[in-house]
Write an enzyme that holds these catalytic residues in place. Structure first.
Site, PDB file in Angstrom:
ATOM      1  N   TYR A   1       0.668  -1.429   0.023  1.00  0.00           N
ATOM      2  CA  TYR A   1       0.248   0.062   0.076  1.00  0.00           C
ATOM      3  C   TYR A   1       0.917   1.325  -0.047  1.00  0.00           C
ATOM      4  O   TYR A   1       1.724   1.458   0.738  1.00  0.00           O
ATOM      5  CB  TYR A   1      -0.625   0.080   1.346  1.00  0.00           C
ATOM      6  CG  TYR A   1      -1.843   1.210   1.169  1.00  0.00           C
ATOM      7  CD1 TYR A   1      -3.035   1.351   0.446  1.00  0.00           C
ATOM      8  CD2 TYR A   1      -1.662   2.106   2.401  1.00  0.00           C
ATOM      9  CE1 TYR A   1      -3.893   2.469   0.704  1.00  0.00           C
ATOM     10  CE2 TYR A   1      -2.539   3.176   2.438  1.00  0.00           C
ATOM     11  CZ  TYR A   1      -3.724   3.508   1.536  1.00  0.00           C
ATOM     12  OH  TYR A   1      -4.409   4.539   1.521  1.00  0.00           O
TER      13      TYR A   1
ATOM     14  N   ASP B   1       9.165   2.696   0.259  1.00  0.00           N
ATOM     15  CA  ASP B   1       7.954   3.337   0.948  1.00  0.00           C
ATOM     16  C   ASP B   1       8.202   3.166   2.506  1.00  0.00           C
ATOM     17  O   ASP B   1       7.842   2.020   2.617  1.00  0.00           O
ATOM     18  CB  ASP B   1       6.705   2.823   0.373  1.00  0.00           C
ATOM     19  CG  ASP B   1       5.689   3.435   1.174  1.00  0.00           C
ATOM     20  OD1 ASP B   1       5.907   4.185   2.182  1.00  0.00           O
ATOM     21  OD2 ASP B   1       4.568   3.247   0.636  1.00  0.00           O
TER      22      ASP B   1
ATOM     23  N   LYS C   1       3.720   8.857   9.147  1.00  0.00           N
ATOM     24  CA  LYS C   1       3.560   8.299  10.438  1.00  0.00           C
ATOM     25  C   LYS C   1       4.499   8.840  11.173  1.00  0.00           C
ATOM     26  O   LYS C   1       4.449  10.142  11.757  1.00  0.00           O
ATOM     27  CB  LYS C   1       3.541   6.895  10.140  1.00  0.00           C
ATOM     28  CG  LYS C   1       2.367   6.501   9.236  1.00  0.00           C
ATOM     29  CD  LYS C   1       1.968   4.971   9.172  1.00  0.00           C
ATOM     30  CE  LYS C   1       0.757   4.711   8.338  1.00  0.00           C
ATOM     31  NZ  LYS C   1       0.689   3.897   7.120  1.00  0.00           N
TER      32      LYS C   1
HETATM   33  C1  LIG Z   1       0.159   4.574   5.985  1.00  0.00           C
HETATM   34  C2  LIG Z   1       0.844   4.208   4.890  1.00  0.00           C
HETATM   35  C3  LIG Z   1       0.777   5.085   3.694  1.00  0.00           C
HETATM   36  C4  LIG Z   1      -0.173   6.281   3.590  1.00  0.00           C
HETATM   37  O1  LIG Z   1      -0.093   7.289   4.307  1.00  0.00           O
HETATM   38  P1  LIG Z   1      -1.114   7.958   4.761  1.00  0.00           P
HETATM   39  O2  LIG Z   1      -0.706   9.219   5.470  1.00  0.00           O
HETATM   40  O3  LIG Z   1      -2.235   7.400   5.193  1.00  0.00           O
HETATM   41  O4  LIG Z   1      -1.485   8.809   3.481  1.00  0.00           O
HETATM   42  C5  LIG Z   1       1.550   4.782   2.490  1.00  0.00           C
HETATM   43  N1  LIG Z   1       2.478   3.825   2.654  1.00  0.00           N
HETATM   44  C6  LIG Z   1       2.534   3.016   3.532  1.00  0.00           C
HETATM   45  C7  LIG Z   1       3.532   1.714   3.496  1.00  0.00           C
HETATM   46  C8  LIG Z   1       1.730   3.081   4.622  1.00  0.00           C
HETATM   47  O5  LIG Z   1       1.817   2.095   5.711  1.00  0.00           O
END
Ligand SMILES: *Cc1c(COP(=O)(O)O)cnc(C)c1O
Length: 427
Positions: free
Chosen positions: A145, A240, A268
């Site tokens: 994701y 990511d 995060k």
């Molecule tokens: C949470 C998450 C996102 C998205 O971040 P948001 O602040 O919710 O837009 C993207 N990549 C990873 C791996 C994530 O865990």
């Protein structure tokens, strides 16, 4: 049996004015059933619901709260800043200070651009990779994701080798054709896509340790193999690290796996619980970004002073207490062995994947190594497990596809409490 009457009525009210009653789908409990609990406040390792129940929190706001809720250094930094004005849209020294922290903690990045979410960071990181390489296509992995921007809401199409198809209405087939789907932990699937699209692929984007199909650990040589394939084909490797960054180590997964990416995305933890995302790379790449270069990217609230203050307090805390990562891993290890023992005694088939403080429980004996094996291990048993734990004072991620996020406020007796709660589960 715990009653969540006030939460239920708040959810009904919310549903009248907010689609599905929530501002992010997983919160609605759709996959586990039932109605979500509403939080009134939180402190340390505990959530307190509107129904006055205390819950041990294993999601920590989905990752940001490394030291637990209402962590004093972050609170102090934010309240202090708020008194001086909440937003300017004009540069502040704070932005430089947080960028300096990131650059000093993260290997192989020279410059950082701050945004407001992980979604924005990933979206912008990919645009920068396309602008830098002059190529259009992107390889992502099924089950990883990267936020909700169009280019990532893609599933394998019928012609999977050549292009993907939208997995949400509203994503155009035009967008989908530029995103190619590979299988996590399968280098051959990446190689096939590269060979079928010579000199067209700008970037491979990956969660170095996957956390959005439960926790999935990269197989030996997987990330190294991606690095080699990218180098051999003029492709940028994008990590990511929205989940892993500043959670696994100060230098994130780049540090723990010893594999260097070209562009790294954060979210995060970097915001300490306020909305912050960031993407970072070496100067040669970052100089392509506006206003220095032609690749456009902007944000009214980007670099917001409250958010920067929270992020700075969080990264400073990590810097002065680098042991936090091993403490968290130790707690996750205790949780892992406790859950494993209880489930084994009950004769319940399970696989627990853990990497540092990232952990997830899958109800399957098969190794869970990619999206297909994770999907096969979800289902009704997870829902029963989730609701049993909730009724007994433990808030787990309300989906089999989410990893748990431990925070440092969690004590060993909280973990014991959690294991005790599991013992009374009658699946
Ligand atoms: C949470 C998450 C996102 C998205 O971040 P948001 O602040 O919710 O837009 C993207 N990549 C990873 C791996 C994530 O865990």
């Amino acid at each position: 049996m715990t009653v969540y009457q006030r939460s239920s009525s708040l959810f009904q009210e919310a549903n009248k004015v907010i689609p599905g009653g929530v501002n992010s789908p997983v919160r609605a409990f759709k996959s586990v059933g039932g109605t979500p609990v509403f939080v009134k406040e939180a402190k340390g390792a505990y959530l307190y619901t509107e129904d006055e129940h205390r819950l041990i929190d294993y999601i920590s706001s989905w990752g940001p709260l490394l030291f637990g809720h209402a962590y004093l250094p972050v609170l102090a930094a934010v309240t202090d800043r708020a008194k001086k004005g909440t937003s300017f849209g004009i540069p502040t020294e704070l932005e430089t200070q947080l960028a300096q922290k990131v650059v000093s903690m993260v290997p192989n990045v020279d410059k950082v651009r701050f945004v407001n979410s992980g979604t924005e960071a990933c979206m912008s990181g990919v645009r920068l990779a396309r602008g830098f390489t002059g190529r259009e296509k992107l390889i992502k992995f099924a089950g990883c994701y990267h936020g909700h921007s169009d280019a990532f809401l893609i599933q394998a199409g019928s012609g999977a080798v050549t292009f993907g198809s939208p997995n949400s209405p509203g994503v155009t087939t035009g967008t989908a054709k530029d995103t190619l789907l590979a299988e996590y932990n399968n280098l051959e699937s990446v190689k096939t896509l590269i060979d079928a699209n010579p000199e067209q692929i700008a970037a491979v984007i990956v969660e170095p340790i996957a956390g959005n199909m439960g926790c999935i650990i990269p197989a030996e040589g997987f990330l190294e193999g991606l690095r080699e394939l990218c180098d051999a084909n003029g492709i940028l490797l994008l990590f990511d690290e929205v989940m892993t960054g500043f959670r696994l180590a100060a230098g994130g997964a780049q540090e723990t796996t010893n594999v260097a990416a070209d562009i790294v995305m954060y979210g995060k933890v970097i915001g300490g619980g306020l909305p912050v995302g960031a993407f970072a790379a070496r100067t040669e790449i970052m100089q392509h970004l506006a206003p220095e270069g032609p690749v456009y990217q902007a944000g009214t609230l980007s670099g917001n002073p409250l958010a920067m203050a929270a992020g700075h307090a969080m990264l400073s805390a990590i810097e002065t207490d680098n042991e936090v990562f091993s403490r968290l891993a130790h707690k996750a290890n205790l949780l892992e062995s406790g859950i494993h023992t209880v489930l084994s005694e009950k004769g319940i088939a399970h696989t627990i994947n853990r990497y540092g403080s990232m952990i997830s429980v899958h109800f399957s004996e098969e190794p869970v190594v990619n999206f297909a094996t994770a999907a096969a291990a979800s289902g009704p048993r997870f829902n029963s497990y989730f609701h049993h734990m909730l009724a007994n004072g433990v808030y787990l991620p309300p989906s089999a596809f989410e990893a748990y996020f431990l925070n440092d406020a969690l004590s060993e007796s909280d973990i014991d409490f959690t294991i005790e709660a599991l013992k009374s589960w009658n699946e």
